[in-house]
Design an enzyme around this catalytic site. Structure first.
Site, short mmCIF file in Angstrom:
data_model
loop_
_atom_site.label_atom_id
_atom_site.label_comp_id
_atom_site.label_asym_id
_atom_site.label_seq_id
_atom_site.Cartn_x
_atom_site.Cartn_y
_atom_site.Cartn_z
CG HIS A 3 -0.36 0.23 2.55
ND1 HIS A 3 -0.04 -0.95 3.26
CD2 HIS A 3 0.18 1.27 3.17
CE1 HIS A 3 0.74 -0.61 4.57
NE2 HIS A 3 0.71 0.76 4.36
C1 UD1 Z 1 -2.53 5.01 5.69
C2 UD1 Z 1 -1.35 5.73 6.51
C3 UD1 Z 1 -0.18 5.07 6.32
C4 UD1 Z 1 -0.34 3.30 6.86
C5 UD1 Z 1 -1.96 2.84 6.08
C6 UD1 Z 1 -2.14 1.69 6.95
C7 UD1 Z 1 -1.08 8.14 6.28
C8 UD1 Z 1 -0.42 9.31 5.46
N1 UD1 Z 1 -1.03 7.05 5.54
O1 UD1 Z 1 -2.25 4.88 4.16
O2 UD1 Z 1 1.09 5.31 6.88
O3 UD1 Z 1 0.69 2.58 6.70
O4 UD1 Z 1 -2.81 3.96 6.29
O5 UD1 Z 1 -3.06 1.00 6.33
O6 UD1 Z 1 -1.79 8.43 7.21
N2 UD1 Z 1 -9.51 4.36 1.30
C9 UD1 Z 1 -10.54 3.58 1.26
N3 UD1 Z 1 -11.20 3.07 2.46
C10 UD1 Z 1 -10.93 3.39 3.47
C11 UD1 Z 1 -9.52 4.22 3.84
C12 UD1 Z 1 -8.96 4.69 2.88
O7 UD1 Z 1 -11.11 3.44 0.22
O8 UD1 Z 1 -11.28 3.02 4.66
C13 UD1 Z 1 -8.84 4.74 0.01
C14 UD1 Z 1 -9.14 5.98 -0.28
O9 UD1 Z 1 -9.11 6.21 -2.02
C15 UD1 Z 1 -8.12 6.78 0.14
C16 UD1 Z 1 -6.86 5.80 0.06
O10 UD1 Z 1 -7.40 4.68 0.35
O11 UD1 Z 1 -7.80 7.92 -0.63
C17 UD1 Z 1 -5.65 6.22 0.75
O12 UD1 Z 1 -6.14 6.30 2.28
P1 UD1 Z 1 -5.23 7.19 3.15
O13 UD1 Z 1 -5.92 7.10 4.80
O14 UD1 Z 1 -5.17 8.54 2.76
O15 UD1 Z 1 -3.87 6.53 3.26
P2 UD1 Z 1 -3.28 4.76 3.27
O16 UD1 Z 1 -3.01 4.62 1.94
O17 UD1 Z 1 -4.54 4.31 3.88
N1 UDP Z 2 -3.66 -6.46 8.79
C1 UDP Z 2 -4.86 -7.00 8.77
N2 UDP Z 2 -5.44 -7.48 7.83
C2 UDP Z 2 -5.10 -7.18 6.58
C3 UDP Z 2 -3.68 -6.70 6.50
C4 UDP Z 2 -2.94 -6.19 7.72
O1 UDP Z 2 -5.43 -7.08 10.03
O2 UDP Z 2 -5.48 -7.41 5.55
C5 UDP Z 2 -2.98 -5.82 10.19
C6 UDP Z 2 -1.44 -6.56 10.42
O3 UDP Z 2 -1.72 -7.73 11.14
C7 UDP Z 2 -0.89 -5.54 11.39
C8 UDP Z 2 -1.58 -4.40 10.63
O4 UDP Z 2 -2.56 -4.61 9.95
O5 UDP Z 2 -1.19 -5.72 12.40
C9 UDP Z 2 -0.51 -3.49 9.68
O6 UDP Z 2 -1.32 -2.46 8.89
P1 UDP Z 2 -0.89 -1.84 7.85
O7 UDP Z 2 0.00 -2.73 6.89
O8 UDP Z 2 -2.03 -1.20 6.91
O9 UDP Z 2 -0.13 -0.61 8.21
P2 UDP Z 2 1.49 -0.17 8.42
O10 UDP Z 2 1.78 -1.10 9.35
O11 UDP Z 2 2.15 -0.23 7.26
O12 UDP Z 2 1.15 1.29 8.81
#
Ligand code: UD1
Ligand code: UDP
Length: 367
Positions: free
Chosen positions: A205
């Site tokens: 991601h």
């Molecule tokens: C965010 C965090 C990242 C973290 C990740 C964990 C920031 C800058 N980024 O990234 O550090 O590793 O979460 O998963 O805070 N979207 C959906 N449904 C949701 C949420 C998001 O469809 O419930 C889609 C939307 O199109 C959105 C995109 O995902 O624009 C990105 O979501 P966003 O919260 O901005 O960042 P993540 O990539 O999820």
């Molecule tokens: N995780 C989950 N379901 C998924 C993918 C990840 O429960 O489909 C959990 C994973 O075990 C870990 C956390 O989500 O505890 C990691 O989150 P993510 O990779 O979104 O964020 P990051 O750690 O990169 O910020």
């Protein structure tokens, strides 16, 4: 003591949950759970409340997605209102997402001290939005709760006073250790038709991997070749799913035989898939840590990591973003050539207890 605990994005739930439950055991604390709504899909948010036994958040800010500026600003506007009404004694933020930095800034400007859980991690890559969030949050926090010694060293190097730094360990690993047994009951591995140690698990991601068409194509080409050797489970993040559509790669990924593309899964289901994977290929932060604790080989598709301890003593390795480099590393693992690791000190399931001990002796006056 009223402690406001901020959650917003998927990894926050596993980090903050243990501290919430530990605070609940101590009558002098009233923990309040605030969900910013940064993540809002059922499988990125609600499912964790169901599985981790979290009570419903006391406050749901419902900010949703947006550009960095929009999302951070919306969280700040909404969280400030909460702070003005509730006047907590401390705000605890976790990790490095936009919700973390937004709420920390609000709090300090109202002279409410901030505790940062997972403080001090640095990738030294300022192109990562999370790196900016980490630096900003750390430099305004009063209680820096660190997961490992390298984090303490980073903070000291940045001039942060030693008396604000507390090496407590890794709260996310508290969740892992607490839920590991329960996760054994998950049926997801069977539903996917996989046997233990006979498949690999993928998550992806990071903007640097999925928002760049060429980079995403390199990764998908590598998956295509890897899937010829071992089945792949790919619970896909919504950001990545969206980018597959934007770049017209849906067909490409759907045509990879042996690759099961599924929606994000619940924590218990994910833990079991992760524990029994032959290896994990990821760009996640938390998954680098979890694989180290499970002793599962982890290939991290990034140029750097803010979690170097998972490389120094864990099972993690960085992999260059080149198809051949990825395949080479996978072949090594499939041929039985991978490093064994050990678990870092204080990643022992008792971090939340140490966090509350720090809170017990903390001077709550803002300075
Ligand atoms: C965010 C965090 C990242 C973290 C990740 C964990 C920031 C800058 N980024 O990234 O550090 O590793 O979460 O998963 O805070 N979207 C959906 N449904 C949701 C949420 C998001 O469809 O419930 C889609 C939307 O199109 C959105 C995109 O995902 O624009 C990105 O979501 P966003 O919260 O901005 O960042 P993540 O990539 O999820
Ligand atoms: N995780 C989950 N379901 C998924 C993918 C990840 O429960 O489909 C959990 C994973 O075990 C870990 C956390 O989500 O505890 C990691 O989150 P993510 O990779 O979104 O964020 P990051 O750690 O990169 O910020």
């Amino acid at each position: 003591m009223k402690i406001a605990l901020v959650v917003g994005a998927r990894p926050n739930f596993m980090k903050t949950g243990p501290v919430y439950f530990e605070l609940k055991k101590h009558s002098q604390y009233t923990p309040l759970l605030i969900h910013t709504g940064q993540h809002y899909d059922k499988n990125l948010s609600e499912i964790f409340f169901e599985q981790l036994g979290f009570p419903k958040p006391d406050v749901y800010l419902g900010v949703g997605s947006g550009t960095h500026g929009v999302q951070t600003a919306k969280i700040m506007i909404a969280f400030e209102q909460f702070l003005l009404q509730e006047k907590p004694d401390l705000v605890l933020v976790a990790g490095d997402v936009n919700s973390t930095v937004a709420c920390a800034i609000d709090a300090v400007k109202l002279h409410i001290p901030v505790a940062h859980l997972e403080a001090g991690l640095r990738s030294y890559d300022r192109r990562m939005p999370e790196e900016i969030n980490r630096i900003e949050t750390d430099c305004i926090s009063s209680m820096l709760l660190t997961p490992s010694k390298d984090a303490d060293e980073n903070l000291i190097r940045e001039g942060i006073s030693r008396d604000k730094i507390f090496l407590v360990g890794n709260a996310m690993i508290d969740s892992l250790m607490y839920f590991e047994k329960q996760a054994e009951n998950s049926q997801t591995m069977d539903d996917l038709g996989f046997n233990k140690h006979s498949y690999a698990l993928i998550t992806l991601h990071r903007p640097s991997n999925v928002d760049d068409k060429d980079n995403l194509e390199i990764i998908l080409d590598a998956f295509t070749e890897i899937a010829e050797k071992i089945p792949l489970a790919f619970p896909i993040h919504p950001r990545t799913r969206k980018q597959l559509t934007v770049f017209g790669f849906e067909d490409k990924v759907n045509k990879i035989p042996n690759l099961k593309l599924i929606d994000p899964i619940g924590y218990l289901d994910f833990l079991k898939l992760e524990k029994y994977a032959k290896f994990v290929l990821t760009d996640s932060g938390g998954i680098q840590e979890e694989t180290t604790v499970f002793g599962v080989p982890c290939l991290t598709l990034r140029e750097n990591t803010e979690r170097p301890i998972t490389i120094e003593i864990g099972t993690n390795q960085l992999v260059e973003l080149h198809k051949n480099a990825i395949i080479h590393k996978v072949n090594e693992i499939l041929n039985g050539k991978y490093k064994n690791g050990s678990i870092p000190p204080l990643w022992d399931g008792h971090t939340a207890q140490r966090v509350v001990q720090v809170m017990d002796t903390f001077n709550y006056s803002f300075s």
